[in-house]
Design a protein around this motif. Structure first.
Motif, PDB file in Angstrom:
ATOM      1  N   GLU A  20      -7.719 -10.368   4.670  1.00 38.97           N
ATOM      2  CA  GLU A  20      -6.513 -10.887   5.323  1.00 38.97           C
ATOM      3  C   GLU A  20      -5.326 -10.260   4.605  1.00 38.97           C
ATOM      4  O   GLU A  20      -5.134 -10.481   3.410  1.00 38.97           O
ATOM      5  CB  GLU A  20      -6.472 -12.414   5.197  1.00 38.97           C
ATOM      6  CG  GLU A  20      -5.311 -13.067   5.877  1.00 38.97           C
ATOM      7  CD  GLU A  20      -5.432 -13.078   7.386  1.00 38.97           C
ATOM      8  OE1 GLU A  20      -4.390 -13.075   8.048  1.00 38.97           O
ATOM      9  OE2 GLU A  20      -6.565 -13.084   7.896  1.00 38.97           O
ATOM     10  N   LEU A  21      -4.558  -9.459   5.317  1.00 36.91           N
ATOM     11  CA  LEU A  21      -3.464  -8.750   4.678  1.00 36.91           C
ATOM     12  C   LEU A  21      -2.333  -9.711   4.329  1.00 36.91           C
ATOM     13  O   LEU A  21      -1.889 -10.485   5.180  1.00 36.91           O
ATOM     14  CB  LEU A  21      -2.948  -7.631   5.582  1.00 36.91           C
ATOM     15  CG  LEU A  21      -3.964  -6.526   5.890  1.00 36.91           C
ATOM     16  CD1 LEU A  21      -3.356  -5.486   6.816  1.00 36.91           C
ATOM     17  CD2 LEU A  21      -4.469  -5.869   4.620  1.00 36.91           C
ATOM     18  N   PRO A  22      -1.862  -9.656   3.077  1.00 35.24           N
ATOM     19  CA  PRO A  22      -0.785 -10.562   2.676  1.00 35.24           C
ATOM     20  C   PRO A  22       0.550 -10.143   3.282  1.00 35.24           C
ATOM     21  O   PRO A  22       0.800  -8.963   3.521  1.00 35.24           O
ATOM     22  CB  PRO A  22      -0.753 -10.412   1.150  1.00 35.24           C
ATOM     23  CG  PRO A  22      -1.277  -9.029   0.900  1.00 35.24           C
ATOM     24  CD  PRO A  22      -2.298  -8.775   1.988  1.00 35.24           C
ATOM     25  N   ALA A  23       1.380 -11.123   3.524  1.00 33.26           N
ATOM     26  CA  ALA A  23       2.759 -10.850   3.951  1.00 33.26           C
ATOM     27  C   ALA A  23       3.576 -10.716   2.672  1.00 33.26           C
ATOM     28  O   ALA A  23       3.828 -11.704   1.993  1.00 33.26           O
ATOM     29  CB  ALA A  23       3.282 -11.990   4.819  1.00 33.26           C
ATOM     30  N   VAL A  24       3.910  -9.497   2.326  1.00 28.07           N
ATOM     31  CA  VAL A  24       4.676  -9.251   1.104  1.00 28.07           C
ATOM     32  C   VAL A  24       5.726  -8.193   1.404  1.00 28.07           C
ATOM     33  O   VAL A  24       5.437  -7.183   2.045  1.00 28.07           O
ATOM     34  CB  VAL A  24       3.756  -8.829  -0.069  1.00 28.07           C
ATOM     35  CG1 VAL A  24       2.976  -7.582   0.259  1.00 28.07           C
ATOM     36  CG2 VAL A  24       4.541  -8.634  -1.351  1.00 28.07           C
ATOM     37  N   GLU A  39      -1.485  -9.116  -6.898  1.00 28.69           N
ATOM     38  CA  GLU A  39      -1.959  -9.470  -8.238  1.00 28.69           C
ATOM     39  C   GLU A  39      -0.734  -9.710  -9.102  1.00 28.69           C
ATOM     40  O   GLU A  39      -0.140  -8.756  -9.611  1.00 28.69           O
ATOM     41  CB  GLU A  39      -2.828  -8.354  -8.813  1.00 28.69           C
ATOM     42  CG  GLU A  39      -4.119  -8.143  -8.052  1.00 28.69           C
ATOM     43  CD  GLU A  39      -5.015  -7.086  -8.660  1.00 28.69           C
ATOM     44  OE1 GLU A  39      -4.587  -6.377  -9.602  1.00 28.69           O
ATOM     45  OE2 GLU A  39      -6.150  -6.962  -8.189  1.00 28.69           O
ATOM     46  N   GLY A  40      -0.349 -10.963  -9.244  1.00 32.96           N
ATOM     47  CA  GLY A  40       0.866 -11.284  -9.993  1.00 32.96           C
ATOM     48  C   GLY A  40       2.078 -10.740  -9.261  1.00 32.96           C
ATOM     49  O   GLY A  40       2.298 -11.047  -8.100  1.00 32.96           O
ATOM     50  N   GLU A  41       2.850  -9.889  -9.929  1.00 37.14           N
ATOM     51  CA  GLU A  41       4.044  -9.282  -9.343  1.00 37.14           C
ATOM     52  C   GLU A  41       3.738  -7.941  -8.680  1.00 37.14           C
ATOM     53  O   GLU A  41       4.657  -7.248  -8.246  1.00 37.14           O
ATOM     54  CB  GLU A  41       5.110  -9.077 -10.433  1.00 37.14           C
ATOM     55  CG  GLU A  41       5.600 -10.370 -11.060  1.00 37.14           C
ATOM     56  CD  GLU A  41       6.387 -11.227 -10.083  1.00 37.14           C
ATOM     57  OE1 GLU A  41       7.234 -10.683  -9.347  1.00 37.14           O
ATOM     58  OE2 GLU A  41       6.130 -12.451 -10.045  1.00 37.14           O
ATOM     59  N   ASN A  42       2.468  -7.575  -8.637  1.00 38.63           N
ATOM     60  CA  ASN A  42       2.074  -6.268  -8.118  1.00 38.63           C
ATOM     61  C   ASN A  42       1.284  -6.358  -6.827  1.00 38.63           C
ATOM     62  O   ASN A  42       0.661  -7.374  -6.536  1.00 38.63           O
ATOM     63  CB  ASN A  42       1.218  -5.515  -9.152  1.00 38.63           C
ATOM     64  CG  ASN A  42       2.006  -5.140 -10.372  1.00 38.63           C
ATOM     65  OD1 ASN A  42       3.152  -4.709 -10.283  1.00 38.63           O
ATOM     66  ND2 ASN A  42       1.400  -5.303 -11.532  1.00 38.63           N
ATOM     67  N   ILE A  43       1.310  -5.259  -6.103  1.00 39.53           N
ATOM     68  CA  ILE A  43       0.496  -5.081  -4.908  1.00 39.53           C
ATOM     69  C   ILE A  43      -0.600  -4.091  -5.262  1.00 39.53           C
ATOM     70  O   ILE A  43      -0.341  -3.070  -5.909  1.00 39.53           O
ATOM     71  CB  ILE A  43       1.335  -4.520  -3.755  1.00 39.53           C
ATOM     72  CG1 ILE A  43       2.412  -5.520  -3.369  1.00 39.53           C
ATOM     73  CG2 ILE A  43       0.451  -4.169  -2.561  1.00 39.53           C
ATOM     74  CD1 ILE A  43       3.451  -4.961  -2.448  1.00 39.53           C
ATOM     75  N   VAL A  81      -1.549   0.661  -7.331  1.00 37.58           N
ATOM     76  CA  VAL A  81      -0.883  -0.566  -7.759  1.00 37.58           C
ATOM     77  C   VAL A  81       0.597  -0.254  -7.944  1.00 37.58           C
ATOM     78  O   VAL A  81       0.947   0.748  -8.567  1.00 37.58           O
ATOM     79  CB  VAL A  81      -1.480  -1.102  -9.082  1.00 37.58           C
ATOM     80  CG1 VAL A  81      -0.708  -2.314  -9.578  1.00 37.58           C
ATOM     81  CG2 VAL A  81      -2.945  -1.441  -8.922  1.00 37.58           C
ATOM     82  N   PHE A  82       1.462  -1.109  -7.380  1.00 38.35           N
ATOM     83  CA  PHE A  82       2.898  -0.958  -7.579  1.00 38.35           C
ATOM     84  C   PHE A  82       3.583  -2.313  -7.429  1.00 38.35           C
ATOM     85  O   PHE A  82       3.003  -3.243  -6.861  1.00 38.35           O
ATOM     86  CB  PHE A  82       3.501   0.090  -6.633  1.00 38.35           C
ATOM     87  CG  PHE A  82       3.301  -0.183  -5.171  1.00 38.35           C
ATOM     88  CD1 PHE A  82       4.244  -0.878  -4.438  1.00 38.35           C
ATOM     89  CD2 PHE A  82       2.164   0.270  -4.511  1.00 38.35           C
ATOM     90  CE1 PHE A  82       4.059  -1.134  -3.096  1.00 38.35           C
ATOM     91  CE2 PHE A  82       1.972   0.033  -3.164  1.00 38.35           C
ATOM     92  CZ  PHE A  82       2.929  -0.682  -2.455  1.00 38.35           C
ATOM     93  N   PRO A  83       4.800  -2.446  -7.955  1.00 40.51           N
ATOM     94  CA  PRO A  83       5.501  -3.728  -7.879  1.00 40.51           C
ATOM     95  C   PRO A  83       5.758  -4.175  -6.433  1.00 40.51           C
ATOM     96  O   PRO A  83       6.056  -3.340  -5.581  1.00 40.51           O
ATOM     97  CB  PRO A  83       6.822  -3.471  -8.593  1.00 40.51           C
ATOM     98  CG  PRO A  83       6.586  -2.266  -9.440  1.00 40.51           C
ATOM     99  CD  PRO A  83       5.553  -1.444  -8.708  1.00 40.51           C
ATOM    100  N   ALA A  84       5.659  -5.474  -6.190  1.00 40.05           N
ATOM    101  CA  ALA A  84       5.858  -6.003  -4.839  1.00 40.05           C
ATOM    102  C   ALA A  84       7.259  -5.700  -4.317  1.00 40.05           C
ATOM    103  O   ALA A  84       7.421  -5.215  -3.218  1.00 40.05           O
ATOM    104  CB  ALA A  84       5.607  -7.509  -4.807  1.00 40.05           C
ATOM    105  N   LYS A  85       8.268  -5.965  -5.082  1.00 44.43           N
ATOM    106  CA  LYS A  85       9.641  -5.636  -4.685  1.00 44.43           C
ATOM    107  C   LYS A  85       9.998  -4.385  -5.468  1.00 44.43           C
ATOM    108  O   LYS A  85      10.203  -4.432  -6.671  1.00 44.43           O
ATOM    109  CB  LYS A  85      10.583  -6.788  -5.025  1.00 44.43           C
ATOM    110  CG  LYS A  85      11.927  -6.656  -4.424  1.00 44.43           C
ATOM    111  CD  LYS A  85      11.897  -6.847  -2.915  1.00 44.43           C
ATOM    112  CE  LYS A  85      13.322  -6.917  -2.393  1.00 44.43           C
ATOM    113  NZ  LYS A  85      13.390  -7.013  -0.983  1.00 44.43           N
ATOM    114  N   THR A  86      10.003  -3.262  -4.807  1.00 44.67           N
ATOM    115  CA  THR A  86      10.115  -2.003  -5.524  1.00 44.67           C
ATOM    116  C   THR A  86      11.105  -1.076  -4.855  1.00 44.67           C
ATOM    117  O   THR A  86      11.384  -1.207  -3.677  1.00 44.67           O
ATOM    118  CB  THR A  86       8.723  -1.340  -5.637  1.00 44.67           C
ATOM    119  OG1 THR A  86       8.808  -0.229  -6.491  1.00 44.67           O
ATOM    120  CG2 THR A  86       8.192  -0.897  -4.298  1.00 44.67           C
TER     121      THR A  86
END
Length: 177
Positions: free
Chosen positions: A51-55, A93-97, A167-172
């Motif tokens: 299930e793809l997250p909404a981020v 994963e935490g603050e990361n995608i 892996v990279f930050p969610a808000k980037t």
């Protein structure tokens, strides 16, 4: 030529990409939906495996498209069977995608896993066929992911296949590195 130009711009840290805020999960689903039938006809089944997250991410949506399509193309180019599968998994994963693109193709020898992101690298003679690509795609992906403040690596999949892990930050935002 376009890929070489992009890689050269990334190497001199020129701002190449236009950022926008968008829902990463929705965009991955849209991209996969747009190309999956064409790839299936060529022998590559692409499946979203979770299930793809909404981020929300702040990046160039064309960059995401380029990353995914390059990895889809590699799975298709280097398959040794008439048909292979590629799973797309996106998690937070935490603050990361974390994006995992894993196929059930031939994989890469363990000693070459880190090298496949080097410009023009070919790990065997079968991969040095110029008709199978320029050797720039994964190098461009690695450079752009670094500019997102992230990392990319490859792992062989148990039972056969290759997984590209991103892996990279969610808000980037794109930053010069």
């Amino acid at each position: 030529i376009e890929r070489l130009f992009l890689f050269s711009k990334l190497n001199v840290q020129a701002p190449v990409l236009v950022t926008a805020s968008f829902d990463l999960g929705a965009e991955v689903k849209r991209i996969v939906g747009q190309v999956k039938d064409e790839y299936a006809q060529a022998g590559l089944t692409i499946e979203i495996t979770n299930e793809l997250p909404a981020v929300t991410v702040e990046m160039d949506p064309m960059l995401l498209n380029m990353i995914l399509v390059n990895i889809f193309e590699n799975s298709l180019k280097y398959k040794e069977r008439p048909h292979v599968r590629l799973g797309v998994d996106v998690t937070i994963e935490g603050e990361n995608i974390k994006i995992i693109l894993a196929d059930d193709g031939p994989g890469v020898p363990e000693e070459n896993l880190n090298d496949i992101f080097e410009i023009f690298y070919r790990c065997d003679k079968a991969r040095s066929n110029p008709g199978k690509g320029s050797g720039l795609g994964l190098a461009i992906i690695a450079k752009t992911i670094m500019q997102l403040g992230g990392k990319v690596w490859a792992e062989n999949v148990a039972g056969g296949g290759l997984a590209i892990m991103i892996v990279f930050p969610a808000k980037t935002e794109i930053e010069n590195v």
